[in-house]
Design an enzyme around this catalytic site. Structure first.
Site, PDB file in Angstrom:
ATOM      1  N   GLU A  44       0.844  -1.190   0.000  1.00  0.00           N
ATOM      2  CA  GLU A  44       0.000   0.000   0.000  1.00  0.00           C
ATOM      3  C   GLU A  44       0.890   1.255   0.000  1.00  0.00           C
ATOM      4  O   GLU A  44       1.885   1.314   0.721  1.00  0.00           O
ATOM      5  CB  GLU A  44      -0.823  -0.087   1.295  1.00  0.00           C
ATOM      6  CG  GLU A  44      -1.658   1.072   1.648  1.00  0.00           C
ATOM      7  CD  GLU A  44      -2.268   0.873   3.057  1.00  0.00           C
ATOM      8  OE1 GLU A  44      -3.140   1.653   3.401  1.00  0.00           O
ATOM      9  OE2 GLU A  44      -1.856  -0.058   3.791  1.00  0.00           O
ATOM     10  N   ASP A  85      13.377  -2.150  14.133  1.00  0.00           N
ATOM     11  CA  ASP A  85      14.362  -1.236  13.523  1.00  0.00           C
ATOM     12  C   ASP A  85      13.803   0.180  13.603  1.00  0.00           C
ATOM     13  O   ASP A  85      13.751   0.914  12.618  1.00  0.00           O
ATOM     14  CB  ASP A  85      14.602  -1.643  12.056  1.00  0.00           C
ATOM     15  CG  ASP A  85      15.833  -0.967  11.445  1.00  0.00           C
ATOM     16  OD1 ASP A  85      16.587  -0.302  12.187  1.00  0.00           O
ATOM     17  OD2 ASP A  85      16.030  -1.095  10.226  1.00  0.00           O
TER      18      ASP A  85
HETATM   19  P1  ADP Z   1      14.703   0.767   2.585  1.00  0.00           P
HETATM   20  O1  ADP Z   1      14.188  -0.632   2.771  1.00  0.00           O
HETATM   21  O2  ADP Z   1      15.552   0.900   1.378  1.00  0.00           O
HETATM   22  O3  ADP Z   1      15.376   1.329   3.824  1.00  0.00           O
HETATM   23  P2  ADP Z   1      12.303   2.289   3.242  1.00  0.00           P
HETATM   24  O4  ADP Z   1      11.309   1.239   3.603  1.00  0.00           O
HETATM   25  O5  ADP Z   1      12.947   3.013   4.377  1.00  0.00           O
HETATM   26  O6  ADP Z   1      13.425   1.692   2.276  1.00  0.00           O
HETATM   27  O7  ADP Z   1      11.561   3.310   2.249  1.00  0.00           O
HETATM   28  C1  ADP Z   1      12.237   4.390   1.626  1.00  0.00           C
HETATM   29  C2  ADP Z   1      11.418   5.658   1.761  1.00  0.00           C
HETATM   30  O8  ADP Z   1      10.174   5.503   1.081  1.00  0.00           O
HETATM   31  C3  ADP Z   1      11.066   5.976   3.200  1.00  0.00           C
HETATM   32  O9  ADP Z   1      11.978   6.868   3.772  1.00  0.00           O
HETATM   33  C4  ADP Z   1       9.678   6.553   3.140  1.00  0.00           C
HETATM   34  O10 ADP Z   1       9.756   7.963   3.064  1.00  0.00           O
HETATM   35  C5  ADP Z   1       9.108   6.032   1.857  1.00  0.00           C
HETATM   36  N1  ADP Z   1       8.117   4.938   2.088  1.00  0.00           N
HETATM   37  C6  ADP Z   1       8.331   3.729   2.666  1.00  0.00           C
HETATM   38  N2  ADP Z   1       7.228   2.971   2.644  1.00  0.00           N
HETATM   39  C7  ADP Z   1       6.279   3.715   2.032  1.00  0.00           C
HETATM   40  C8  ADP Z   1       4.907   3.473   1.698  1.00  0.00           C
HETATM   41  N3  ADP Z   1       4.312   2.303   1.975  1.00  0.00           N
HETATM   42  N4  ADP Z   1       4.230   4.475   1.077  1.00  0.00           N
HETATM   43  C9  ADP Z   1       4.830   5.640   0.769  1.00  0.00           C
HETATM   44  N5  ADP Z   1       6.111   5.923   1.048  1.00  0.00           N
HETATM   45  C10 ADP Z   1       6.839   4.981   1.676  1.00  0.00           C
END
Ligand code: ADP
Length: 294
Positions: A94, A198
């Site tokens: 999502e 985390d």
């Molecule tokens: P990684 O696994 O590379 O660390 P993240 O899960 O931290 O990546 O996601 C990268 C960035 O994308 C986050 O800093 C956040 O701002 C954005 N993000 C993460 N999940 C979502 C989501 N479900 N919807 C919108 N933006 C998201």
């Protein structure tokens, strides 16, 4: 066939509603994967991409998100599907639009995190292994928290550090700490709480309605203090968050010492991933913890 066609087909079959990847744009901010927003004008999804070997990591992240969503305590992106295409692994979830945080939102984050921690299991660990950053995280179940923390958290990072060439002082102090661990944790009998795992300031946001959202978890069941300790590690959580958490479910005495033991795991992991100043920081934390034992 492009990877986006495969992903669109997978979204279609999973949701039962036709989806076309009319546009996809990169999203920055991740540490490990590349990410994109994919949309068809009506629906939007967040997609993580990595090399094909990361499929297992994405499967575990998907299950972790599911575990948090199912607990119903705090919002997390609902995972949709994962797979490989064109030599890459993908995870679709999502898309959650962030909003501007309002004054009361940090307190809600504290309350809802405490509610998440009330979701508990019978054993420490989890049904599957996952990763912390890019490092494997062993979640083999255990009834003894002290044993779990030594064997499944600190020892694997210390072994990895040895393989990375961080020997002498780090290893010598680390081995001593492992032997002495019961003196720091032996009397501490926490319940196995559902943890984000985390929880640094880059892994939460607030949605457009101001509701807290946590993402990018490394889920397992463990001492809730481990989540709280990590919120203190890289800054960024407001005093309202801590006040609200404490008001909902106070932390027991001794947290101020144990938090360093829990954060040592993350600093060792950073030393293994990035080297540099994290090695010295880990050594200093070990010295401090050993001085607690006397
Ligand atoms: P990684 O696994 O590379 O660390 P993240 O899960 O931290 O990546 O996601 C990268 C960035 O994308 C986050 O800093 C956040 O701002 C954005 N993000 C993460 N999940 C979502 C989501 N479900 N919807 C919108 N933006 C998201």
């Amino acid at each position: 066939m492009s990877i986006w066609t495969t992903i669109a087909t997978h979204i279609t079959t999973t949701t039962g509603k036709p989806f076309q990847a009319a546009s996809h744009q990169s999203i920055s901010g991740g540490c490990i994967n590349s990410a994109a927003l994919v949309q068809d004008g009506e629906r939007r999804f967040f997609v993580k991409l990595n090399r094909a070997a990361a499929l297992e990591m994405f499967a575990a992240e998907s299950a972790g998100l599911e575990e948090i969503v199912e607990a119903g305590a705090i919002r997390a992106p609902r995972p949709l599907c994962h797979g490989t295409a064109g030599g890459q692994a993908y995870l679709v979830m999502e898309y959650i639009e962030s909003g501007a945080p309002r004054a009361a939102d940090a307190a809600l984050l504290g309350e809802q995190l405490a509610a998440l921690h009330h979701a508990q299991a019978e054993h420490f660990g989890w049904k599957m292994d996952n990763t912390i950053g890019a490092t494997p995280q062993d979640n083999t179940c255990d009834d003894d928290w002290c044993h779990f923390w030594g064997k499944r958290r600190l020892a694997p990072q210390l072994n990895l550090a040895a393989r990375n060439g961080y020997r002498s002082r780090l290893q010598q102090r680390g081995e001593k700490l492992l032997v002495e661990l019961p003196r720091l944790l032996g009397e501490h009998q926490p319940a196995p709480s559902l943890l984000h795992g985390d929880l640094w300031s880059g892994n939460y946001t607030f949605d457009a309605e101001g509701m807290p959202v946590i993402f990018d978890p490394a889920v397992y069941y463990g001492d809730r203090e481990a989540d709280m300790a990590m919120t203190e590690l890289f800054g960024g959580f407001s005093p309202d968050f801590y006040r609200a958490y404490e008001a909902t479910w106070p932390l027991p005495p001794g947290y101020d010492v144990r938090k360093h033991l829990y954060n040592l795991y993350h600093i060792l992991n950073h030393a293994n991933l990035f080297g540099g100043g994290y090695v010295a920081q880990a050594e200093n934390m070990l010295d401090r913890l050993l001085s607690e034992i006397g």
